[in-house]
Design a protein around this motif. Structure first.
Motif, short mmCIF file in Angstrom:
data_model
loop_
_atom_site.label_atom_id
_atom_site.label_comp_id
_atom_site.label_asym_id
_atom_site.label_seq_id
_atom_site.Cartn_x
_atom_site.Cartn_y
_atom_site.Cartn_z
N TRP A 120 -9.16 -28.01 60.41
CA TRP A 120 -8.41 -29.47 60.47
C TRP A 120 -7.79 -29.42 61.86
O TRP A 120 -7.03 -28.93 62.40
N VAL A 158 -0.44 -28.37 57.45
CA VAL A 158 -1.31 -27.97 58.12
C VAL A 158 -1.05 -26.59 58.55
O VAL A 158 0.07 -26.23 59.28
N CYS A 184 -3.37 -35.53 57.54
CA CYS A 184 -3.71 -34.50 56.38
C CYS A 184 -2.81 -35.05 55.08
O CYS A 184 -3.33 -34.98 53.99
N LEU A 220 -7.11 -23.94 61.43
CA LEU A 220 -6.05 -24.87 60.67
C LEU A 220 -6.84 -25.42 59.57
O LEU A 220 -7.98 -25.81 59.61
N HIS A 221 -5.84 -25.32 58.51
CA HIS A 221 -6.58 -26.18 57.49
C HIS A 221 -5.43 -27.00 56.67
O HIS A 221 -4.31 -26.71 56.65
N CYS A 222 -5.86 -28.17 56.23
CA CYS A 222 -4.94 -28.90 55.63
C CYS A 222 -4.91 -28.69 53.90
O CYS A 222 -5.69 -28.86 53.11
#
Length: 300
Positions: free
Chosen positions: A83, A157, A90, A165-167
């Motif tokens: 992300w 995030v 997000c 990185l991820h939402c």
């Protein structure tokens, strides 16, 4: 930005297999579902001239399906590359998707209820009038907006095990996580699916001897709608239950399995948004052939 670069450089650039599968499914949903739902919205004005309430619910369902599918390119990129769109997008895009998913489920449930009332309880349904029907549609959107509001709080995030990185959902405690998973399963499946089955079965029983319906075609159509809804949604809710059980039991292996299948199961739910236009088209063809297209026996 420096944190993003350092995180991504510390791991292999290859995406996880489940992310590749989920991305492929989401890409197919976008390619098929967006044109299909736009076509439904283009064709609906002609049906709306008849004054029936069903096309209005169909329009809401098509809009919610379209809004669910439009952000998919962003989610596909995020699955494959992490992300990079910031916290605001997000939260906002997550809210839009959840809002429209809730709206889609409520619209499908309302369609089954509306057909049952309009065909078997005509006088009661007639009392609702156009103003009441408009309020019902508005209520569906408002209720969906409220039900999805928790995503604005929980979405954040953060860096995951792959170093990207991820939402994702962020829970303050295990109790909050389990409660959220179980409530999603209850609202999106546990309550709507029994109602769908009930109204469809009662409708079929009530009209099977009517000259306005072809019983065999009606049975097949009901089976397709209910089974499609069940098949496409049950994997996500099974993964929710598995994750909730893993958290409660503290079972790391079960937690890993639940996370591994969640992306794929979640991608399957988007298929319902691109399959709906096909079900509409099939419904129209069936009823046109059986002479029940329009009037109070308008099926979809």
């Amino acid at each position: 930005m420096q944190h993003v670069n350092s995180s991504n450089s510390s791991v292999s650039t290859h995406s996880l297999p489940e992310n590749l599968v989920a991305s492929g499914v989401l890409g197919m949903c976008f390619a098929l579902g967006v044109p299909g739902n736009i076509a439904v919205l283009v064709l609906l004005p002609g049906w709306l001239k008849g004054g029936t309430f069903t096309p209005r619910l169909m329009r809401s369902l098509a809009v919610s399906d379209l809004m669910t599918l439009l952000p998919l390119p962003v989610w596909i990129w995020a699955l494959l590359n992490g992300w990079v769109f910031g916290l605001f997008l997000c939260k906002f895009l997550s809210y839009v998707v959840y809002w429209n998913i809730y709206c889609s489920v409520l619209c499908v449930t309302s369609l089954s209820m509306q057909r049952y009332m309009q065909v078997l309880h005509t006088q009661t349904w007639a009392k609702l009038r156009q103003r009441g029907q408009h309020r019902l549609v508005t209520g569906i959107w408002c209720l969906s907006a409220i039900l999805a509001s928790y995503t604005l709080i929980q979405r954040s995030v953060k860096s995951e095990e792959d170093g990207k990185l991820h939402c994702t959902q962020h829970y303050s405690s295990d109790i909050e996580r389990v409660t959220t998973l179980l409530l999603e399963t209850l609202v999106l499946f546990g309550l709507p699916f029994p109602l769908l089955v009930y109204f469809y079965c009662r409708l079929h029983q009530g009209v099977k001897h009517s000259t306005f319906f072809n019983s065999h075609r009606m049975t097949n159509l009901v089976a397709r709608i209910v089974v499609t809804f069940f098949i496409l949604w049950i994997p996500t809710h099974i993964s929710n239950i598995v994750l909730a059980a893993a958290v409660l039991l503290g079972h790391d292996g079960l937690l890993w399995f639940g996370k591994a299948v969640r992306n794929i199961a979640g991608a399957l739910t988007f298929i319902s948004s691109c399959v709906n236009p096909l079900l509409y088209a099939f419904s129209a063809q069936v009823l046109w052939q059986s002479g029940a297209f329009g009037g109070k026996f308008f099926l979809f």
